[in-house]
Design a protein around this motif. Structure first.
Motif, PDB file in Angstrom:
ATOM      1  N   GLY A 223      -1.323  14.636  -3.675  1.00  0.00           N
ATOM      2  CA  GLY A 223      -2.566  14.427  -2.928  1.00  0.00           C
ATOM      3  C   GLY A 223      -3.810  14.695  -3.749  1.00  0.00           C
ATOM      4  N   SER A 224      -3.634  15.030  -5.018  1.00  0.00           N
ATOM      5  CA  SER A 224      -4.808  15.345  -5.856  1.00  0.00           C
ATOM      6  C   SER A 224      -5.471  14.093  -6.431  1.00  0.00           C
TER       7      SER A 224
ATOM      8  N   LEU B 211       0.834  -1.204   0.000  1.00  0.00           N
ATOM      9  CA  LEU B 211       0.000   0.000   0.000  1.00  0.00           C
ATOM     10  C   LEU B 211       0.870   1.255   0.000  1.00  0.00           C
ATOM     11  N   GLN B 212       1.879   1.276   0.853  1.00  0.00           N
ATOM     12  CA  GLN B 212       2.765   2.442   0.911  1.00  0.00           C
ATOM     13  C   GLN B 212       3.536   2.627  -0.397  1.00  0.00           C
ATOM     14  N   ASP B 213       3.915   1.502  -1.020  1.00  0.00           N
ATOM     15  CA  ASP B 213       4.623   1.569  -2.298  1.00  0.00           C
ATOM     16  C   ASP B 213       3.728   2.191  -3.379  1.00  0.00           C
ATOM     17  N   VAL B 214       2.476   1.757  -3.438  1.00  0.00           N
ATOM     18  CA  VAL B 214       1.541   2.314  -4.433  1.00  0.00           C
ATOM     19  C   VAL B 214       1.327   3.801  -4.185  1.00  0.00           C
ATOM     20  N   LYS B 215       1.162   4.190  -2.933  1.00  0.00           N
ATOM     21  CA  LYS B 215       0.970   5.615  -2.610  1.00  0.00           C
ATOM     22  C   LYS B 215       2.188   6.440  -3.017  1.00  0.00           C
ATOM     23  N   ALA B 216       3.378   5.882  -2.793  1.00  0.00           N
ATOM     24  CA  ALA B 216       4.606   6.594  -3.182  1.00  0.00           C
ATOM     25  C   ALA B 216       4.686   6.750  -4.699  1.00  0.00           C
ATOM     26  N   ARG B 217       4.257   5.725  -5.422  1.00  0.00           N
ATOM     27  CA  ARG B 217       4.264   5.800  -6.889  1.00  0.00           C
ATOM     28  C   ARG B 217       3.247   6.825  -7.391  1.00  0.00           C
ATOM     29  N   ILE B 218       2.109   6.919  -6.723  1.00  0.00           N
ATOM     30  CA  ILE B 218       1.121   7.939  -7.100  1.00  0.00           C
ATOM     31  C   ILE B 218       1.696   9.334  -6.850  1.00  0.00           C
ATOM     32  N   ASP B 219       2.321   9.518  -5.681  1.00  0.00           N
ATOM     33  CA  ASP B 219       2.946  10.821  -5.363  1.00  0.00           C
ATOM     34  C   ASP B 219       3.963  11.206  -6.435  1.00  0.00           C
ATOM     35  N   ARG B 220       4.780  10.229  -6.829  1.00  0.00           N
ATOM     36  CA  ARG B 220       5.811  10.495  -7.829  1.00  0.00           C
ATOM     37  C   ARG B 220       5.179  10.862  -9.179  1.00  0.00           C
ATOM     38  N   ALA B 221       4.135  10.135  -9.554  1.00  0.00           N
ATOM     39  CA  ALA B 221       3.451  10.415 -10.820  1.00  0.00           C
ATOM     40  C   ALA B 221       2.810  11.807 -10.794  1.00  0.00           C
ATOM     41  N   GLU B 222       2.272  12.194  -9.645  1.00  0.00           N
ATOM     42  CA  GLU B 222       1.691  13.541  -9.507  1.00  0.00           C
ATOM     43  C   GLU B 222       2.770  14.607  -9.718  1.00  0.00           C
ATOM     44  N   ARG B 223       3.917  14.410  -9.097  1.00  0.00           N
ATOM     45  CA  ARG B 223       5.008  15.389  -9.226  1.00  0.00           C
ATOM     46  C   ARG B 223       5.492  15.479 -10.670  1.00  0.00           C
ATOM     47  N   LEU B 224       5.676  14.330 -11.303  1.00  0.00           N
ATOM     48  CA  LEU B 224       6.147  14.307 -12.692  1.00  0.00           C
ATOM     49  C   LEU B 224       5.158  14.990 -13.638  1.00  0.00           C
ATOM     50  N   SER B 225       3.865  14.904 -13.290  1.00  0.00           N
ATOM     51  CA  SER B 225       2.822  15.524 -14.118  1.00  0.00           C
ATOM     52  C   SER B 225       2.546  16.970 -13.696  1.00  0.00           C
TER      53      SER B 225
ATOM     54  N   ASP C 165      -1.423   0.324 -14.932  1.00  0.00           N
ATOM     55  CA  ASP C 165      -1.307   1.573 -15.707  1.00  0.00           C
ATOM     56  C   ASP C 165      -1.706   2.826 -14.936  1.00  0.00           C
ATOM     57  N   PHE C 166      -1.745   2.753 -13.593  1.00  0.00           N
ATOM     58  CA  PHE C 166      -2.266   3.900 -12.846  1.00  0.00           C
ATOM     59  C   PHE C 166      -1.372   5.133 -12.945  1.00  0.00           C
ATOM     60  N   GLU C 167      -0.065   4.926 -13.116  1.00  0.00           N
ATOM     61  CA  GLU C 167       0.814   6.095 -13.251  1.00  0.00           C
ATOM     62  C   GLU C 167       0.542   6.846 -14.561  1.00  0.00           C
ATOM     63  N   THR C 168       0.257   6.094 -15.623  1.00  0.00           N
ATOM     64  CA  THR C 168      -0.135   6.717 -16.899  1.00  0.00           C
ATOM     65  C   THR C 168      -1.444   7.470 -16.720  1.00  0.00           C
ATOM     66  N   ALA C 169      -2.378   6.883 -15.977  1.00  0.00           N
ATOM     67  CA  ALA C 169      -3.672   7.533 -15.746  1.00  0.00           C
ATOM     68  C   ALA C 169      -3.505   8.864 -15.015  1.00  0.00           C
ATOM     69  N   VAL C 170      -2.603   8.895 -14.033  1.00  0.00           N
ATOM     70  CA  VAL C 170      -2.328  10.148 -13.311  1.00  0.00           C
ATOM     71  C   VAL C 170      -1.829  11.210 -14.292  1.00  0.00           C
ATOM     72  N   GLU C 171      -0.960  10.791 -15.185  1.00  0.00           N
ATOM     73  CA  GLU C 171      -0.410  11.708 -16.197  1.00  0.00           C
ATOM     74  C   GLU C 171      -1.518  12.317 -17.064  1.00  0.00           C
ATOM     75  N   PHE C 172      -2.573  11.528 -17.325  1.00  0.00           N
ATOM     76  CA  PHE C 172      -3.658  12.000 -18.191  1.00  0.00           C
ATOM     77  C   PHE C 172      -4.811  12.643 -17.407  1.00  0.00           C
TER      78      PHE C 172
END
Length: 219
Positions: free
Chosen positions: A26-27, A7-21, A197-204
């Motif tokens: 937290g959005s 769970l923490q790993d997935v949250k960290a990946r979402i945070d990273r994808a948010e920053r990259l985008s 593919d959730f990191e791609t989804a964050v990007e879009f």
């Protein structure tokens, strides 16, 4: 890794994808998909602070979630699987969000139950972006008119769109299509992206991602 670590790993990946985008951290809301898992498998994620969960079937959810929600009342439960009209009453009673509104019959059944029960779950229209015959969802070219129908004819408050791209295709164009349809419909929420593919989804522009196996492991 155990559930808490994944769970923490997935949250960290979402945070990273948010920053990259270049999106605010937290959005994006993580919907932890707990379908087919028992209550004891889900409790570690709740203990680790996860509060939004997704389930595919009404019946399965009725067997485990009333107790879990009574233990942790702030849990938000999303229905992310196909809904039959004869289950509309149960769905409105149990779920805080229903992401699979995809045809007039379901929309009417939900409108009736929302009126009857005085409950208003968040509603998303599911769009079949890949035009797959075996998959639920309204056709993209009908999405804007359907959202309008739900709002004006039935008085439903549609807050977002949801999609599940074809497994063998690049998800990016499907996410881009859903984001464009959301703009045309005037809705703000985009439920898209799963474990692969959730990191791609964050990007879009996803506002929520539905992640199951990356958290709970394979079923």
């Amino acid at each position: 890794m155990n559930v808490e670590e994944r769970l923490q790993d997935v949250k960290a990946r979402i945070d990273r994808a948010e920053r990259l985008s270049k999106r605010p951290v937290g959005s994006v809301t993580l919907v932890a998909v707990s379908k087919t898992f028992e209550a004891q498998d889900i409790r570690p994620a709740i203990a680790a602070g996860q509060r939004v969960f997704g389930e595919n079937r009404v019946q399965e959810s009725q067997d485990k979630w009333p107790e879990l929600k009574s233990e942790t009342p702030e849990i938000e439960l999303h229905l992310i699987g196909p809904l039959q009209s004869n289950k509309a009453a149960d769905a409105v009673a149990l779920f805080d969000a229903i992401e699979t509104v995809d045809r007039e019959k379901i929309a009417r059944a939900l409108a009736n139950e929302i009126k009857k029960q005085g409950k208003a779950p968040k509603l998303y229209v599911q769009v079949n972006t890949g035009l797959e015959p075996q998959k639920a969802g309204i056709e993209p070219k009908q999405a804007v008119a359907f959202v309008e129908f739900c709002r004006k004819e039935l008085g439903l408050s549609i807050e977002g769109l949801m999609c599940i791209p074809p497994a063998e295709e690049n998800p990016g164009p499907h996410f881009a299509l859903l984001a464009e349809l959301a703009r045309e419909c005037g809705v703000e929420k985009l439920s898209m992206g799963m474990s692969g593919d959730f990191e791609t989804a964050v990007e879009f522009g996803a506002t929520s991602v539905r992640v199951g196996s990356a958290i709970f492991g394979s079923r």
